[in-house]
Design a protein around this motif. Structure first.
Motif, PDB file in Angstrom:
ATOM      1  N   TRP A  21       0.834  -1.201   0.000  1.00 43.80           N
ATOM      2  CA  TRP A  21       0.000   0.000   0.000  1.00 43.80           C
ATOM      3  C   TRP A  21       0.872   1.256   0.000  1.00 43.80           C
ATOM      4  O   TRP A  21       0.674   2.169  -0.812  1.00 43.80           O
ATOM      5  CB  TRP A  21      -0.903   0.033   1.244  1.00 43.80           C
ATOM      6  N   HIS A  24       2.992   2.631  -3.175  1.00 42.80           N
ATOM      7  CA  HIS A  24       2.356   3.367  -4.262  1.00 42.80           C
ATOM      8  C   HIS A  24       2.074   4.823  -3.877  1.00 42.80           C
ATOM      9  O   HIS A  24       1.368   5.539  -4.576  1.00 42.80           O
ATOM     10  CB  HIS A  24       1.052   2.688  -4.682  1.00 42.80           C
ATOM     11  N   LEU A  26       0.233   6.325  -1.455  1.00 47.35           N
ATOM     12  CA  LEU A  26      -1.191   6.556  -1.295  1.00 47.35           C
ATOM     13  C   LEU A  26      -1.463   7.806  -0.472  1.00 47.35           C
ATOM     14  O   LEU A  26      -0.674   8.184   0.384  1.00 47.35           O
ATOM     15  CB  LEU A  26      -1.834   5.332  -0.618  1.00 47.35           C
ATOM     16  N   VAL A  30      -6.163   6.849   2.130  1.00 47.39           N
ATOM     17  CA  VAL A  30      -5.818   5.453   1.864  1.00 47.39           C
ATOM     18  C   VAL A  30      -4.890   4.929   2.941  1.00 47.39           C
ATOM     19  O   VAL A  30      -4.955   3.777   3.353  1.00 47.39           O
ATOM     20  CB  VAL A  30      -5.170   5.337   0.468  1.00 47.39           C
ATOM     21  N   SER A  34      -5.203   1.723   5.193  1.00 52.36           N
ATOM     22  CA  SER A  34      -4.131   0.742   5.267  1.00 52.36           C
ATOM     23  C   SER A  34      -3.765   0.447   6.714  1.00 52.36           C
ATOM     24  O   SER A  34      -3.536  -0.694   7.096  1.00 52.36           O
ATOM     25  CB  SER A  34      -2.911   1.250   4.499  1.00 52.36           C
ATOM     26  N   GLU A  55     -12.365   2.992  -4.585  1.00 54.39           N
ATOM     27  CA  GLU A  55     -10.947   3.328  -4.434  1.00 54.39           C
ATOM     28  C   GLU A  55     -10.186   2.182  -3.787  1.00 54.39           C
ATOM     29  O   GLU A  55      -9.080   1.843  -4.207  1.00 54.39           O
ATOM     30  CB  GLU A  55     -10.814   4.616  -3.606  1.00 54.39           C
ATOM     31  N   GLU A  56     -10.775   1.583  -2.755  1.00 57.74           N
ATOM     32  CA  GLU A  56     -10.104   0.449  -2.106  1.00 57.74           C
ATOM     33  C   GLU A  56      -9.956  -0.715  -3.073  1.00 57.74           C
ATOM     34  O   GLU A  56      -8.924  -1.392  -3.093  1.00 57.74           O
ATOM     35  CB  GLU A  56     -10.899   0.012  -0.872  1.00 57.74           C
ATOM     36  N   ARG A  58      -9.741  -0.537  -6.315  1.00 55.87           N
ATOM     37  CA  ARG A  58      -8.743  -0.182  -7.316  1.00 55.87           C
ATOM     38  C   ARG A  58      -7.332  -0.294  -6.737  1.00 55.87           C
ATOM     39  O   ARG A  58      -6.417  -0.806  -7.403  1.00 55.87           O
ATOM     40  CB  ARG A  58      -8.999   1.248  -7.828  1.00 55.87           C
ATOM     41  N   ASN A  59      -7.174   0.150  -5.512  1.00 53.11           N
ATOM     42  CA  ASN A  59      -5.849   0.063  -4.882  1.00 53.11           C
ATOM     43  C   ASN A  59      -5.438  -1.394  -4.650  1.00 53.11           C
ATOM     44  O   ASN A  59      -4.264  -1.761  -4.806  1.00 53.11           O
ATOM     45  CB  ASN A  59      -5.854   0.816  -3.558  1.00 53.11           C
ATOM     46  N   GLU A  60      -6.405  -2.236  -4.281  1.00 49.84           N
ATOM     47  CA  GLU A  60      -6.060  -3.647  -4.063  1.00 49.84           C
ATOM     48  C   GLU A  60      -5.671  -4.303  -5.385  1.00 49.84           C
ATOM     49  O   GLU A  60      -4.749  -5.119  -5.425  1.00 49.84           O
ATOM     50  CB  GLU A  60      -7.225  -4.402  -3.426  1.00 49.84           C
ATOM     51  N   GLU A  62      -4.174  -2.915  -7.872  1.00 47.31           N
ATOM     52  CA  GLU A  62      -2.799  -2.516  -8.169  1.00 47.31           C
ATOM     53  C   GLU A  62      -1.807  -3.319  -7.335  1.00 47.31           C
ATOM     54  O   GLU A  62      -0.754  -3.744  -7.819  1.00 47.31           O
ATOM     55  CB  GLU A  62      -2.626  -1.018  -7.910  1.00 47.31           C
ATOM     56  N   ALA A  63      -2.153  -3.520  -6.063  1.00 46.74           N
ATOM     57  CA  ALA A  63      -1.261  -4.280  -5.190  1.00 46.74           C
ATOM     58  C   ALA A  63      -1.169  -5.729  -5.640  1.00 46.74           C
ATOM     59  O   ALA A  63      -0.071  -6.315  -5.678  1.00 46.74           O
ATOM     60  CB  ALA A  63      -1.769  -4.205  -3.754  1.00 46.74           C
TER      61      ALA A  63
END
Length: 288
Positions: A21, A24, A26, A30, A34, A55-56, A58-60, A62-63
């Motif tokens: 997390w 990137h 954030l 975020v 996290s 958003e969560e 999308r961030n997951e 990417e991770a």
């Protein structure tokens, strides 16, 4: 303590970290999510907005793409759907098992569990697949309120490693079973079936029936081929008209029966020994 960490994180630049997390860069919102995730604190019910869910998610994604660069594949963006493939560690004989899991986000993920299924697999039995689904159900229930895909995949990875060890045990058990079956078959072949009065009589009855049937077939074949010569008894048994055939012949012939005298020898030509005749009496001859 959690609020102090969040305030401190939002008031200073994010430092490089091993966390996927923070790597990137954030934003503070975020970072707050996290920290809640890392501290095991779910997001308060009703506190998220739809933008927060998106958003969560999308961030997951990417991770996950950075964690599984070779096996992560996006299938669709609306709704977010993707697959991840995990393979077990190699077993004793380099055997492995593999599973590809398909996930689909629901609108309120992670407050609600995502949809998941096993999209494909290699070397897994039906019972293994059922065990993995059960494991996913348990893990999803325990991790509601937090992003959980990595947690679910880690649990599946451990399960696959356990299955590889179980495969070794299964093969050993199957080998022992085959050896026992071979030994039992050899014993039966060597010792045979114990003979008792009952099974001997049963065998004898079947044998007699089979033998009689074989004789009947053989005799019929010989008769059809003309290779068998029947005895007089058999002829009379087969055709009862023979019992009176001679009488009918004489009745039909009447007095016209001719006798070929040449078939008979003259009495003088016969070499007869009087001693052989028990009715011979010389006295009767003299009286004549």
């Amino acid at each position: 303590m959690l609020e102090q960490q969040m305030r401190a994180s939002s008031s200073r630049p994010a430092r490089a970290s091993s966390s996927c997390w923070l790597s990137h860069g954030l934003r503070a919102g975020v970072v707050e999510r996290s920290l809640r995730f890392r501290a095991g604190v779910p997001w308060p019910a009703g506190a998220r907005k739809m933008t927060d869910y998106s958003e969560e998610q999308r961030n997951e994604l990417e991770a996950l793409e950075s964690i599984y660069p070779d096996s992560f594949r996006v299938l669709s963006d609306a709704p977010p759907c993707f697959t991840i493939t995990v393979t077990s560690d190699a077993g004793e004989n380099d055997e492995t098992v593999q599973a590809t899991l398909k996930f689909t986000y629901v609108d309120k993920y992670p407050d609600e569990a995502p949809c998941y299924e096993i999209d494909s697999q290699e070397n897994l039995e039906d019972e293994d697949i059922s065990a993995i689904i059960t494991l996913l159900d348990q893990q999803a229930e325990e991790n509601l309120g937090m992003v959980m895909i990595f947690t679910l995949m880690s649990a599946v990875q451990e399960k696959l490693n356990e299955i590889v060890d179980q495969i070794k045990t299964r093969k050993e058990e199957e080998k022992l079973k085959r050896e026992r079956e071979a030994e039992e078959a050899e014993k039966v072949l060597f010792h045979g079936t114990p003979v008792t009065i009952e099974n001997f009589l049963s065998w004898k009855a079947k044998f007699d029936v089979e033998l009689a049937e074989q004789k009947r077939k053989k005799q019929k074949e010989e008769e059809q081929a003309g290779k068998i010569k029947l005895t007089g008894k058999q002829l009379f048994e087969r055709d009862h008209n023979l019992d009176t055939s001679d009488i009918k012949f004489l009745e039909e012939a009447g007095n016209s029966v001719e006798v070929d005298e040449s078939l008979f020898q003259e009495m003088d030509d016969l070499e007869l020994d009087d001693d052989d005749d028990p009715d011979y009496n010389p006295v009767d001859l003299d009286s004549d």
